[in-house]
Design a protein around this motif. Structure first.
Motif, PDB file in Angstrom:
ATOM      1  N   ALA A 111       0.793  -1.222   0.155  1.00 53.04           N
ATOM      2  CA  ALA A 111      -0.105  -0.078   0.036  1.00 53.04           C
ATOM      3  C   ALA A 111       0.747   1.238  -0.118  1.00 53.04           C
ATOM      4  CB  ALA A 111      -0.957  -0.144   1.217  1.00 53.04           C
ATOM      5  N   THR A 112       2.136   1.027   0.382  1.00 49.50           N
ATOM      6  CA  THR A 112       2.842   2.260   0.497  1.00 49.50           C
ATOM      7  C   THR A 112       3.409   2.722  -1.113  1.00 49.50           C
ATOM      8  OG1 THR A 112       4.820   1.138   0.786  1.00 49.50           O
ATOM      9  CG2 THR A 112       3.482   1.793   2.857  1.00 49.50           C
ATOM     10  N   ARG A 113       3.497   1.914  -1.934  1.00 50.12           N
ATOM     11  CA  ARG A 113       3.952   2.251  -3.244  1.00 50.12           C
ATOM     12  C   ARG A 113       2.839   2.661  -4.011  1.00 50.12           C
ATOM     13  NH1 ARG A 113       9.022  -0.164  -4.091  1.00 50.12           N
ATOM     14  NH2 ARG A 113       9.532  -1.584  -2.974  1.00 50.12           N
ATOM     15  N   SER A 114       2.873   3.649  -5.091  1.00 60.78           N
ATOM     16  CA  SER A 114       1.733   4.218  -5.859  1.00 60.78           C
ATOM     17  C   SER A 114       1.512   3.174  -7.114  1.00 60.78           C
ATOM     18  CB  SER A 114       2.028   5.496  -6.146  1.00 60.78           C
ATOM     19  OG  SER A 114       3.090   5.804  -6.814  1.00 60.78           O
ATOM     20  N   THR A 115       0.514   3.163  -7.452  1.00 62.04           N
ATOM     21  CA  THR A 115      -0.192   2.809  -8.802  1.00 62.04           C
ATOM     22  C   THR A 115       0.542   3.407  -9.806  1.00 62.04           C
ATOM     23  OG1 THR A 115      -2.196   1.803  -7.949  1.00 62.04           O
ATOM     24  CG2 THR A 115      -2.074   2.031 -10.169  1.00 62.04           C
ATOM     25  N   ASP A 116       0.991   2.665 -10.857  1.00 61.19           N
ATOM     26  CA  ASP A 116       1.582   3.591 -12.165  1.00 61.19           C
ATOM     27  C   ASP A 116       0.717   3.159 -13.377  1.00 61.19           C
ATOM     28  OD1 ASP A 116       4.020   4.894 -11.352  1.00 61.19           O
ATOM     29  OD2 ASP A 116       4.666   2.832 -10.674  1.00 61.19           O
ATOM     30  N   VAL A 117       0.506   3.982 -14.526  1.00 59.63           N
ATOM     31  CA  VAL A 117      -0.182   3.892 -15.624  1.00 59.63           C
ATOM     32  C   VAL A 117       0.788   4.116 -16.752  1.00 59.63           C
ATOM     33  CG1 VAL A 117      -2.149   4.660 -16.696  1.00 59.63           C
ATOM     34  CG2 VAL A 117      -2.312   4.472 -14.360  1.00 59.63           C
ATOM     35  N   TRP A 118       0.892   3.286 -17.531  1.00 60.49           N
ATOM     36  CA  TRP A 118       1.745   3.212 -18.835  1.00 60.49           C
ATOM     37  C   TRP A 118       1.305   3.103 -19.893  1.00 60.49           C
ATOM     38  CZ3 TRP A 118       7.082   3.603 -17.689  1.00 60.49           C
ATOM     39  CH2 TRP A 118       7.470   3.348 -16.138  1.00 60.49           C
ATOM     40  N   THR A 119       1.642   3.822 -21.014  1.00 55.33           N
ATOM     41  CA  THR A 119       1.332   3.626 -22.292  1.00 55.33           C
ATOM     42  C   THR A 119       2.340   2.429 -22.635  1.00 55.33           C
ATOM     43  OG1 THR A 119       2.312   5.399 -23.233  1.00 55.33           O
ATOM     44  CG2 THR A 119       0.291   5.502 -23.048  1.00 55.33           C
ATOM     45  N   PHE A 120       2.021   1.521 -23.785  1.00 52.92           N
ATOM     46  CA  PHE A 120       2.976   0.687 -24.074  1.00 52.92           C
ATOM     47  C   PHE A 120       3.082   0.388 -25.542  1.00 52.92           C
ATOM     48  CE2 PHE A 120      -0.708  -2.048 -23.079  1.00 52.92           C
ATOM     49  CZ  PHE A 120      -0.760  -2.969 -24.331  1.00 52.92           C
ATOM     50  N   GLN A 121       3.906  -0.063 -26.212  1.00 50.37           N
ATOM     51  CA  GLN A 121       4.072  -0.068 -27.491  1.00 50.37           C
ATOM     52  C   GLN A 121       4.995  -1.393 -27.953  1.00 50.37           C
ATOM     53  OE1 GLN A 121       5.694   2.973 -30.318  1.00 50.37           O
ATOM     54  NE2 GLN A 121       4.880   1.978 -31.961  1.00 50.37           N
ATOM     55  N   PHE A 122       4.556  -2.376 -28.368  1.00 52.39           N
ATOM     56  CA  PHE A 122       5.330  -3.342 -28.799  1.00 52.39           C
ATOM     57  C   PHE A 122       6.149  -3.169 -29.954  1.00 52.39           C
ATOM     58  CE2 PHE A 122       2.915  -6.163 -25.833  1.00 52.39           C
ATOM     59  CZ  PHE A 122       3.795  -6.969 -25.389  1.00 52.39           C
ATOM     60  N   GLN A 123       7.416  -3.311 -29.973  1.00 55.55           N
ATOM     61  CA  GLN A 123       8.318  -3.347 -31.239  1.00 55.55           C
ATOM     62  C   GLN A 123       8.379  -4.525 -32.140  1.00 55.55           C
ATOM     63  OE1 GLN A 123       9.868   0.193 -32.046  1.00 55.55           O
ATOM     64  NE2 GLN A 123       8.200   0.261 -30.596  1.00 55.55           N
ATOM     65  N   ASN A 124       8.346  -5.536 -31.420  1.00 50.76           N
ATOM     66  CA  ASN A 124       8.063  -6.813 -32.082  1.00 50.76           C
ATOM     67  C   ASN A 124       7.688  -7.909 -30.747  1.00 50.76           C
ATOM     68  OD1 ASN A 124      10.502  -7.677 -30.511  1.00 50.76           O
ATOM     69  ND2 ASN A 124      11.495  -6.556 -32.143  1.00 50.76           N
ATOM     70  N   SER A 125       7.521  -9.025 -30.666  1.00 49.92           N
ATOM     71  CA  SER A 125       7.247  -9.954 -29.736  1.00 49.92           C
ATOM     72  C   SER A 125       8.243  -9.861 -28.661  1.00 49.92           C
ATOM     73  CB  SER A 125       6.817 -11.458 -30.236  1.00 49.92           C
ATOM     74  OG  SER A 125       8.099 -11.903 -30.889  1.00 49.92           O
ATOM     75  N   ASN A 126       9.325  -9.363 -28.865  1.00 55.12           N
ATOM     76  CA  ASN A 126      10.531  -9.679 -27.881  1.00 55.12           C
ATOM     77  C   ASN A 126      11.035  -8.114 -27.041  1.00 55.12           C
ATOM     78  OD1 ASN A 126      11.122 -12.224 -27.966  1.00 55.12           O
ATOM     79  ND2 ASN A 126      12.106 -11.951 -30.151  1.00 55.12           N
ATOM     80  N   THR A 127      10.268  -7.195 -27.800  1.00 55.47           N
ATOM     81  CA  THR A 127      10.664  -5.583 -27.163  1.00 55.47           C
ATOM     82  C   THR A 127       9.430  -4.845 -27.065  1.00 55.47           C
ATOM     83  OG1 THR A 127      12.824  -5.797 -28.487  1.00 55.47           O
ATOM     84  CG2 THR A 127      12.270  -3.573 -27.833  1.00 55.47           C
ATOM     85  N   VAL A 128       9.318  -4.351 -25.829  1.00 53.78           N
ATOM     86  CA  VAL A 128       8.249  -3.477 -25.512  1.00 53.78           C
ATOM     87  C   VAL A 128       8.782  -1.954 -24.986  1.00 53.78           C
ATOM     88  CG1 VAL A 128       7.937  -4.298 -23.200  1.00 53.78           C
ATOM     89  CG2 VAL A 128       6.081  -3.268 -24.626  1.00 53.78           C
TER      90      VAL A 128
END
Length: 158
Positions: A111-128
């Protein structure tokens, strides 16, 4: 060596935690719907770059300075994060991931850590690539004032 304040990094890192699926399940296809299962596996950050929102020429790459970030994502989205800062401060924590469109939310177990919201984009199946534009970071790396920053993390599947 300059000191990176782990408090600044922890919320940010809690999100950067995924791992991918096999190449035959490449989440980057034109009609693909990414789910939390596309992140299952082990990931390592190849870059972890903070950019000052007011001065985009001011950047700090935690990985280039000798830090490390790793994440292991289990089926269902539970993730275990590991961070070592350039000054060898170590931290690890658990979180729960959820995906909605191109948004990844990381809700920490503590509870002491905050929730994070990210946008993501896969470059391929091995890199995001994860992006969080709502961070605070001390660009002096020495206990100075934190300023609004954007964090971009490139994760590579192990």
């Amino acid at each position: 060596m300059r000191r990176v304040r782990p408090r600044c990094l922890l919320p940010v890192l809690a999100v950067a935690l995924f791992a991918g699926c096999g190449d035959d399940d490449d989440p980057t296809g034109p009609d693909s719907q990414v789910t939390v299962d596309d992140f299952v596996g082990s990931w390592t950050a190849s870059s972890f770059v903070f950019t000052n929102n007011a001065d985009t020429g001011q950047q700090v790459d935690i990985i280039a300075l000798g830090g490390e970030f790793r994440a292991t994502v289990l089926e269902g989205g539970r993730v275990r994060n590991f961070l070592t800062t350039p000054d060898a401060v170590e931290d690890e924590w658990d979180a729960q991931l959820s995906v909605n469109g191109n948004t990844l939310t990381s809700t920490p177990a503590e509870a002491t850590r905050s929730t994070d919201v990210w946008t993501f984009q896969f470059q391929n199946s091995n890199t995001v690539i994860l992006t969080d534009t709502d961070e605070m970071f001390d660009f002096t790396l020495m206990g100075g004032a934190e300023v609004p920053a954007t964090l971009v993390i490139t994760l590579v599947r192990n």
